[in-house]
Design an enzyme around this catalytic site. Structure first.
Site, PDB file in Angstrom:
ATOM      1  N   LYS A 266      -9.885 -37.759  38.871  1.00 50.70           N
ATOM      2  CA  LYS A 266     -11.207 -38.089  38.331  1.00 50.70           C
ATOM      3  C   LYS A 266     -11.603 -39.413  38.974  1.00 50.70           C
ATOM      4  O   LYS A 266     -11.108 -40.479  38.605  1.00 50.70           O
ATOM      5  CB  LYS A 266     -11.180 -38.221  36.808  1.00 50.70           C
ATOM      6  CG  LYS A 266     -12.560 -38.465  36.210  1.00 50.70           C
ATOM      7  CD  LYS A 266     -12.518 -38.559  34.695  1.00 50.70           C
ATOM      8  CE  LYS A 266     -13.892 -38.461  34.054  1.00 50.70           C
ATOM      9  NZ  LYS A 266     -14.827 -39.488  34.464  1.00 50.70           N
ATOM     10  N   ARG A 271     -21.589 -39.472  40.403  1.00 49.13           N
ATOM     11  CA  ARG A 271     -21.670 -38.044  40.691  1.00 49.13           C
ATOM     12  C   ARG A 271     -22.879 -37.788  41.576  1.00 49.13           C
ATOM     13  O   ARG A 271     -23.959 -38.321  41.331  1.00 49.13           O
ATOM     14  CB  ARG A 271     -21.836 -37.290  39.380  1.00 49.13           C
ATOM     15  CG  ARG A 271     -21.809 -35.781  39.534  1.00 49.13           C
ATOM     16  CD  ARG A 271     -21.842 -35.152  38.149  1.00 49.13           C
ATOM     17  NE  ARG A 271     -21.606 -33.734  38.164  1.00 49.13           N
ATOM     18  CZ  ARG A 271     -20.997 -33.080  37.173  1.00 49.13           C
ATOM     19  NH1 ARG A 271     -20.557 -33.724  36.127  1.00 49.13           N
ATOM     20  NH2 ARG A 271     -20.849 -31.774  37.233  1.00 49.13           N
ATOM     21  N   ARG A 286     -26.277 -37.962  38.188  1.00 48.37           N
ATOM     22  CA  ARG A 286     -25.880 -37.275  36.958  1.00 48.37           C
ATOM     23  C   ARG A 286     -27.084 -37.091  36.033  1.00 48.37           C
ATOM     24  O   ARG A 286     -27.174 -36.131  35.295  1.00 48.37           O
ATOM     25  CB  ARG A 286     -24.817 -38.124  36.262  1.00 48.37           C
ATOM     26  CG  ARG A 286     -24.255 -37.540  35.013  1.00 48.37           C
ATOM     27  CD  ARG A 286     -23.344 -38.575  34.374  1.00 48.37           C
ATOM     28  NE  ARG A 286     -22.626 -38.042  33.246  1.00 48.37           N
ATOM     29  CZ  ARG A 286     -23.171 -37.751  32.075  1.00 48.37           C
ATOM     30  NH1 ARG A 286     -24.457 -37.919  31.895  1.00 48.37           N
ATOM     31  NH2 ARG A 286     -22.438 -37.293  31.094  1.00 48.37           N
ATOM     32  N   LYS A 439     -11.138 -33.920  30.602  1.00 50.14           N
ATOM     33  CA  LYS A 439     -10.794 -35.150  31.314  1.00 50.14           C
ATOM     34  C   LYS A 439      -9.664 -35.866  30.591  1.00 50.14           C
ATOM     35  O   LYS A 439      -9.620 -35.903  29.364  1.00 50.14           O
ATOM     36  CB  LYS A 439     -12.019 -36.051  31.457  1.00 50.14           C
ATOM     37  CG  LYS A 439     -12.640 -36.474  30.159  1.00 50.14           C
ATOM     38  CD  LYS A 439     -13.897 -37.302  30.389  1.00 50.14           C
ATOM     39  CE  LYS A 439     -14.654 -37.461  29.085  1.00 50.14           C
ATOM     40  NZ  LYS A 439     -15.928 -38.127  29.203  1.00 50.14           N
TER      41      LYS A 439
HETATM   42  P1  ATP Z   1     -17.435 -40.698  31.747  1.00 52.86           P
HETATM   43  O1  ATP Z   1     -18.270 -41.341  30.659  1.00 52.86           O
HETATM   44  O2  ATP Z   1     -16.031 -40.467  31.354  1.00 52.86           O
HETATM   45  O3  ATP Z   1     -17.611 -41.319  33.077  1.00 52.86           O
HETATM   46  P2  ATP Z   1     -19.313 -38.632  31.667  1.00 52.86           P
HETATM   47  O4  ATP Z   1     -19.610 -38.607  30.219  1.00 52.86           O
HETATM   48  O5  ATP Z   1     -20.279 -39.246  32.601  1.00 52.86           O
HETATM   49  O6  ATP Z   1     -17.892 -39.266  31.929  1.00 52.86           O
HETATM   50  P3  ATP Z   1     -17.732 -36.370  31.742  1.00 52.86           P
HETATM   51  O7  ATP Z   1     -18.069 -34.966  31.570  1.00 52.86           O
HETATM   52  O8  ATP Z   1     -17.039 -36.989  30.637  1.00 52.86           O
HETATM   53  O9  ATP Z   1     -19.044 -37.168  32.101  1.00 52.86           O
HETATM   54  O10 ATP Z   1     -16.854 -36.565  33.041  1.00 52.86           O
HETATM   55  C1  ATP Z   1     -17.259 -35.942  34.172  1.00 52.86           C
HETATM   56  C2  ATP Z   1     -17.676 -36.959  35.176  1.00 52.86           C
HETATM   57  O11 ATP Z   1     -16.545 -37.393  35.938  1.00 52.86           O
HETATM   58  C3  ATP Z   1     -18.580 -36.292  36.166  1.00 52.86           C
HETATM   59  O12 ATP Z   1     -19.912 -36.446  35.781  1.00 52.86           O
HETATM   60  C4  ATP Z   1     -18.259 -36.941  37.478  1.00 52.86           C
HETATM   61  O13 ATP Z   1     -19.165 -37.990  37.715  1.00 52.86           O
HETATM   62  C5  ATP Z   1     -16.904 -37.554  37.296  1.00 52.86           C
HETATM   63  N1  ATP Z   1     -15.844 -36.950  38.144  1.00 52.86           N
HETATM   64  C6  ATP Z   1     -14.989 -37.627  38.922  1.00 52.86           C
HETATM   65  N2  ATP Z   1     -14.125 -36.820  39.523  1.00 52.86           N
HETATM   66  C7  ATP Z   1     -14.433 -35.566  39.139  1.00 52.86           C
HETATM   67  C8  ATP Z   1     -13.886 -34.288  39.423  1.00 52.86           C
HETATM   68  N3  ATP Z   1     -12.834 -34.129  40.220  1.00 52.86           N
HETATM   69  N4  ATP Z   1     -14.472 -33.225  38.836  1.00 52.86           N
HETATM   70  C9  ATP Z   1     -15.535 -33.370  38.013  1.00 52.86           C
HETATM   71  N5  ATP Z   1     -16.077 -34.542  37.713  1.00 52.86           N
HETATM   72  C10 ATP Z   1     -15.539 -35.653  38.259  1.00 52.86           C
END
Ligand code: ATP
Length: 601
Positions: A266, A271, A286, A439
């Site tokens: 991760k 993103r 995102r 995650k």
């Molecule tokens: P966080 O607040 O933990 O950064 P988030 O709430 O923005 O996460 P989550 O669904 O919790 O979103 O985590 C997914 C995010 O992790 C994705 O939006 C992406 O930006 C990031 N990411 C990093 N590596 C990966 C991966 N290998 N696959 C998918 N998402 C990834």
């Protein structure tokens, strides 16, 4: 009739401002949509969202500051600017000032107007005229643009009814305050055009695949539900991103995703949803904003390394040390946001892209295919390089192996790992946070293992040194089923003095006179704030509390879940309120914490 009188919109907004329940809010919107001809429904939807189009469409900002707006009001109603200013000081809301001056102006004009004498009606404003004028304001650029904007707005205001003027002005200020989120619009559209709330799922799925609510509304209104059912992603329009649940225990995570899984780093970056059509490349964030301009180097990489002619790919853009290819933290990447000279900063902050999904390839919608098929398409579509490659990954069904890979990921500068289901049902669920992706993140060396992202719904004035300043925030989690925000804690620590001062100006335009209809709270803050800001919060642990409504009654009757010693970490402008941590997630975190305590005992 192919248009809607704008007064209908204004009247509905006026009613909505006083509504305190979400059901009533939906009903008010249903009745407005019913009056709206399909030809203009998209415009209505954008205006309700406080926008002129979807975020990702590069529509320029209106570019109308308070000063210019005051000038326009003065010009429209033929009063000196000082009068507008002094009324503004007294009333505190420019929309209401315009409304009052419009009423005075109309009264005078009526006396003088021959048309009124002969009983002729003036031409009322329509939704299209308001929308088109605002579009022209936005696109007025360059030399005389200030003057053009001024005249356009004054012209619109002088033809507006007082109530219409209130909302035109508020829209231009970017503070409509009617409190309608996308979820309410989806409900209302399903009810009016889909035959009932049961159609909601289809409407929502379509919206997730093409993030343009105006387009979805119009397609539904003009072509019906079938047309939405057959909708596929299209290059150039962002797909709402699939999101992950969070887990803690490797064995449990593997069970949740169905045993064997794909485990990837991760990465701690941004993103990027990459759309490619021949040589044309667009990158969405995102939040689905067009961030192409920030990453000209990524655009080049895509042109060079993506073999598919048309494609939608997803990956994480990460700052790296170009000599060692080491991963650098998110904060380093964010330097790109601040700088104007993008070509210089591109050299100072080089990046790599780690790809993890493929949504569309050469005419084929891949969202309904299981993850292994999408990965196969991804692999076939790229010529990898050091800085443009697949996310580092393994396939495993062993908790030990997962744990070791997780430790390796952290050591190498990632945030943790993403564990992804690879069974037949592992489709790309656009816009959904579910258990197909889990995650596992780094421990923050505190009892509460992870930060949460909460929404500001109210604020309290401070005492002593912070007297007179809003210095404590009432924070809430999101419940996607009921589309409401339910309170979790009050946060007052973690702000620097500077941050606190900045916060006053930031919050002010979002203060509302009563509790927002989508907020569920037992506490009564000094001021209510519309759900708009998301902040990352870290606490010592989760506790039960009779004061808060998050997960109320779920663990024990009459009490909710709260955070002990919450601390502000940072703002999350990249998240909308609906992207905040959900009630379910907090419930999961609480039960996990309980288990941990029990295990230790
Ligand atoms: P966080 O607040 O933990 O950064 P988030 O709430 O923005 O996460 P989550 O669904 O919790 O979103 O985590 C997914 C995010 O992790 C994705 O939006 C992406 O930006 C990031 N990411 C990093 N590596 C990966 C991966 N290998 N696959 C998918 N998402 C990834």
């Amino acid at each position: 009739m192919t248009d809607l009188r704008f007064i209908e919109v204004a009247k509905t907004f006026d009613i909505m401002e006083r509504i305190t329940s979400r059901t009533q809010l939906t009903l008010a919107l249903v009745s407005l949509i019913k009056k709206t001809p399909p030809e203009v429904i998209d415009k209505l939807v954008y205006l309700i969202q406080g926008k002129l189009g979807p975020e990702w469409k590069d529509i320029p900002e209106l570019g109308v500051g308070e000063k210019l707006l005051i000038k326009a009001i003065a010009l429209a109603y033929k009063v000196p600017e000082e009068r507008v200013n002094s009324l503004y000081k007294k009333i505190g809301d420019l929309g209401s000032v315009a409304e009052r001056l419009a009423a005075e102006y109309k009264a005078k004009a009526k006396k003088a107007s021959l048309a009124a004498f002969f009983g002729e009606e003036e031409k009322p404003l329509t939704l299209s005229r308001v929308y088109q004028t605002l579009i022209r304001v936005a696109y007025a650029q360059g030399e005389n643009s200030r003057d053009i904007k001024l005249r356009l707005i004054a012209g619109l205001l002088s033809d507006a009814e007082p109530l219409e003027a209130r909302y035109i002005v508020r829209f231009i200020e970017g503070r409509l305050r009617v409190g309608i989120g996308d979820a309410t619009v989806l409900d209302a559209l399903a009810i009016v055009y889909g035959g009932g709330i049961h159609a909601r799922e289809i409407v929502e799925r379509a919206y997730n695949l093409r993030a343009d609510l105006g387009f979805i509304a119009k397609t539904l209104a003009e072509k019906g539900l079938e047309a939405l059912k057959n909708l596929t992603p299209t290059v150039g329009i962002p797909v709402r991103p699939m999101l992950a649940e969070r887990g803690r225990d490797p064995a449990e995570i593997l069970r949740k995703v169905g045993g064997r899984a794909l485990v990837e780093y991760k990465y701690d970056g941004e993103r990027g949803q990459i759309h490619k059509d021949g040589d044309k490349v667009v990158i969405f964030s995102r939040r689905l904003e067009d961030i192409t301009r920030m990453y000209p180097d990524v655009v080049e990489m895509v042109r060079k390394h993506v073999k598919a002619n048309t494609a939608i790919l997803e990956g994480e853009i990460v700052a790296i040390n170009p000599d060692t290819l080491e991963l650098l933290p998110f904060q380093v990447l964010m330097q790109r946001k601040r700088k104007y000279d993008i070509h210089r900063i591109m050299k100072e902050v080089p990046v790599a892209v780690f790809l993890f999904d493929m949504i569309y390839r050469d005419g084929n919608d891949l969202t309904q295919k299981p993850l292994p098929v999408r990965r196969e398409n991804l692999t076939q579509s790229i010529d990898p390089s050091d800085t443009f490659q697949l996310a580092k990954h393994i396939y495993t069904s062993s908790p030990e192996e997962l744990w070791n890979f997780f430790l390796e990921a952290i050591e190498n500068g990632a945030e943790g790992v993403m564990v992804k289901a690879i069974h037949e049902g592992s489709i790309y669920r656009a816009g959904v946070r579910g258990w197909l992706w889990v995650k596992l993140k780094k421990d923050y060396k505190s009892e509460m293992i992870d930060t949460v992202d909460l929404v500001v719904v109210g604020a309290f004035y401070g005492r002593g040194k912070r007297g007179g300043l809003l210095s404590s925030l009432l924070m809430a989690a999101y419940n996607p089923e009921t589309d409401t925000f339910r309170t979790v804690c009050k946060v007052a620590t973690g702000f620097t003095d500077e941050e606190l001062l900045r916060m006053q100006d930031m919050l002010k335009p979002h203060i509302i006179p009563h509790k927002h209809p989508r907020v569920d709270s037992k506490m009564q803050p000094d001021v209510w704030i519309e759900p708009y800001f998301v902040a990352e919060i870290l606490g010592a642990e989760l506790t039960l509390s009779p004061m808060h409504t998050c997960c109320l009654g779920r663990v024990r009757p009459g009490v909710g879940i709260s955070i002990r010693f919450p601390r502000f970490i940072r703002w999350r402008p990249d998240k909308r309120p609906e992207d905040a941590t959900t009630e379910d997630e907090l419930y999961e975190m609480y039960t996990r914490q309980l288990r941990k305590v029990e295990e230790a005992a």
